[in-house]
Design a protein around this motif. Sequence first.
Motif, short mmCIF file in Angstrom:
data_model
loop_
_atom_site.label_atom_id
_atom_site.label_comp_id
_atom_site.label_asym_id
_atom_site.label_seq_id
_atom_site.Cartn_x
_atom_site.Cartn_y
_atom_site.Cartn_z
N TRP A 51 83.41 37.50 79.21
CA TRP A 51 84.16 37.98 77.78
C TRP A 51 86.06 37.96 78.08
O TRP A 51 86.44 37.82 76.59
CB TRP A 51 83.50 39.55 77.52
CG TRP A 51 81.79 39.58 77.88
CD1 TRP A 51 81.14 40.54 78.16
CD2 TRP A 51 81.32 38.32 76.49
NE1 TRP A 51 79.62 39.74 77.51
CE2 TRP A 51 80.26 38.41 76.46
CE3 TRP A 51 81.64 37.44 76.27
CZ2 TRP A 51 78.44 38.11 76.10
CZ3 TRP A 51 81.28 36.40 75.13
CH2 TRP A 51 79.64 36.77 75.55
N GLU A 53 87.49 35.69 79.36
CA GLU A 53 87.94 34.73 80.08
C GLU A 53 87.28 34.32 78.38
O GLU A 53 88.94 33.37 77.68
CB GLU A 53 87.12 33.86 80.06
CG GLU A 53 87.41 33.81 81.77
CD GLU A 53 88.33 33.13 82.37
OE1 GLU A 53 89.27 32.18 82.13
OE2 GLU A 53 89.81 34.05 83.41
N VAL A 54 86.75 34.45 77.05
CA VAL A 54 86.52 34.29 75.93
C VAL A 54 87.61 34.86 75.54
O VAL A 54 87.60 33.95 74.37
CB VAL A 54 85.66 34.91 75.73
CG1 VAL A 54 85.18 34.73 73.88
CG2 VAL A 54 83.92 33.85 76.37
N LEU A 57 91.06 32.46 74.96
CA LEU A 57 90.65 31.91 74.60
C LEU A 57 91.71 31.55 73.01
O LEU A 57 91.91 31.77 72.40
CB LEU A 57 88.89 31.34 73.95
CG LEU A 57 88.25 30.94 75.00
CD1 LEU A 57 86.80 30.86 74.57
CD2 LEU A 57 88.17 29.68 76.12
N GLN A 60 91.35 33.43 69.05
CA GLN A 60 90.00 34.74 69.70
C GLN A 60 90.10 35.91 68.29
O GLN A 60 89.68 36.85 68.24
CB GLN A 60 89.82 35.38 71.30
CG GLN A 60 88.81 34.24 71.51
CD GLN A 60 87.11 34.11 71.04
OE1 GLN A 60 86.80 35.10 70.72
NE2 GLN A 60 87.22 32.49 70.38
N ALA A 69 82.61 34.57 69.34
CA ALA A 69 82.36 35.87 70.48
C ALA A 69 80.97 36.23 70.71
O ALA A 69 80.21 36.63 71.00
CB ALA A 69 83.97 36.59 70.66
N PHE A 72 77.89 34.02 70.58
CA PHE A 72 77.79 33.46 72.15
C PHE A 72 77.33 34.83 73.16
O PHE A 72 76.55 34.53 73.58
CB PHE A 72 79.37 33.55 72.78
CG PHE A 72 79.34 32.94 74.42
CD1 PHE A 72 78.51 32.33 74.98
CD2 PHE A 72 80.84 32.53 74.91
CE1 PHE A 72 78.47 31.58 75.84
CE2 PHE A 72 81.10 31.90 75.74
CZ PHE A 72 79.28 31.75 77.22
N THR A 199 83.84 24.24 73.18
CA THR A 199 84.31 25.01 74.00
C THR A 199 83.94 24.69 75.71
O THR A 199 85.00 24.95 76.74
CB THR A 199 84.01 26.56 73.85
OG1 THR A 199 84.94 27.15 72.89
CG2 THR A 199 84.44 27.57 74.85
N LEU A 206 83.88 28.67 81.66
CA LEU A 206 82.56 29.58 81.27
C LEU A 206 81.40 29.46 81.98
O LEU A 206 80.85 30.57 81.74
CB LEU A 206 82.77 29.44 80.65
CG LEU A 206 84.04 29.66 78.90
CD1 LEU A 206 84.05 29.12 77.41
CD2 LEU A 206 84.45 31.03 79.66
#
Length: 580
Positions: A51, A53-54, A57, A60, A69, A72, A199, A206
């Motif tokens: 999370w 790393e997410v 992005l 975000q 998110a 995911f 992504t 990821l």
Amino acid sequence: MPLILQRLLLPHLATGTAPRPVSTATRHLHPAWVVVLISTWLATACNVPLWREVAQLPGQGSLRGWGFAIAFALIVAAGNAALLSLLAWRWTLKPAATVLVVMAAFGAYFMLAYGVAIDASMLTNVLQTDVKEAGDLLNWRMLATVLALAVPPLWWLLRRPVLRLSTLRHAAHNGLLLAGAIAVIVVCLLLVFQDFASTMRNHTKLRYLINPLNSVYALGNIATKPLRMDTSKLLPLGRDAQLGASYAGQVKPPLLVLVLGETGRSGNFGINGYERNTTPLLAARTDLVSARNAWSCGTSTAASVPCMFSHLGRTGYEARAANFESLIDVLHHAGLAVLWVDNQSGCKGVCDRIGETLTSAPKSPTPDPALCPGGECLDRVMLQDLDTRIAALPAEQRQRGTVVVLHQMGSHGPAYYKRSAPDNKKFGPECTSTSLQECERQQVVNAYDNSVVETDFFLDSVLKWLTAQDSKAQTAMIYVADHGESLGENNLYLHGLPYSIAPDVQKHVPWITWLSPAMQARTQVATGCLQHVLAEQRITHDNYFHSVLGLMDVKTGAYSAGLDMFAGCRQAAGAARAAG
């Protein structure tokens, strides 16, 4: 009245009080709830690296980004639930959940602490780690992280009794749970498919951070390897190997030392233009060649060493259907004496047919205590009694020629500060913690650079030892590291990322060649020519197998002149002789 009822009711009848209702804490929990709750914990608390790393992005902070998110997160939770639903049986649910939680806790720590990603090659590296290397990774941060992530759910799980179902009901409920998890995954993918596909395509890392599914997938990949390739036998290689014309009537046999480096960053070698003079002894020499554009076969010892000693090259090695004998075997088939001295975690199978000498083995000569502080030896220990070890090889083979492999501890992390002697600690202060994130990045770099200074001293010592052999041998040395290292760039440490996403510092390696005047005359490969050819020419571990065979004049069908980095200079010398 049955005895059990008497024990439950009589005390209350005697006092005129009613029995208390059963506490809700002792109510049996349905297995489906265990799966859902454990999966939620795994997807949230144990996936902080994902999370994080997410969150970085693009986009975000927007509503669309939040939607992606959340979708995911539901996909990850449902993926864990789908896996657990297959194991949610009476005797397997709690053990399976425990294994996944502990696996996720350790995975989360290493991804958080070092920025690593988990795939099959990373797990292979972990499984092949020896006790000394594992000890360098143990610290209070690991203990605290694992306890924080594993103890709460496991304490809760162990204290809660789980409802017992018949086998038929278990099967039905597990089937419904699996179907529900798959449905959640499908619906979420449909809702964010465009963003998800983009992504995963553009941010490949990821997929290696989805915890613990990354480790489960990697273990499955390792376990099913025998189904994809025949691991039951070793295919022969180079059985046709013969020594070339240079051996006819030779007065002195060739002696080649292959120094197999560990965790070397080309950019941190002063001889390659680094701003720090980390290689003063090598830089003072004019008789060696440093290839500045050299690249590894993998990003870990377990991947690179078998690959670089293979005739297949990186692409062919990864796609191989079976294992072959190695460069070491081919040299032995040709009738040369071969010795492997290891100050690391072993030769990864490439020297199994000739054996290896471990500096840590009980039968090894007792080293100078100064060379092995705390039980871990500096690389220079490999030169101790090296003459004796060579003399123990078959005399008939030694008369033809000898190849010695010295496998370094080199700059292996995270305990870089252990890899250099006090007199080679030129840069300070050093990071003396194995939790590299505790130190300022410059301290980590200082400790690493000091390990390069130690390698400089070791390689210079090898060259001095080889020079002392001139009266009885024609000598040469090739040094090349197995892979590079991350030192905190973009919060990445150590090595082992999947090759496709690994940064260049984990793949760009030092490669240094030295040929004595006698070896240059024997091979018709001049140092001046090599310095010109290899100044900027790209070479890789794919060249290693063929270059060593070419230098040692071993003729075999496994050899490819096109991959021999010495072939061009040899041909140029031949053309010059013909013209003269």
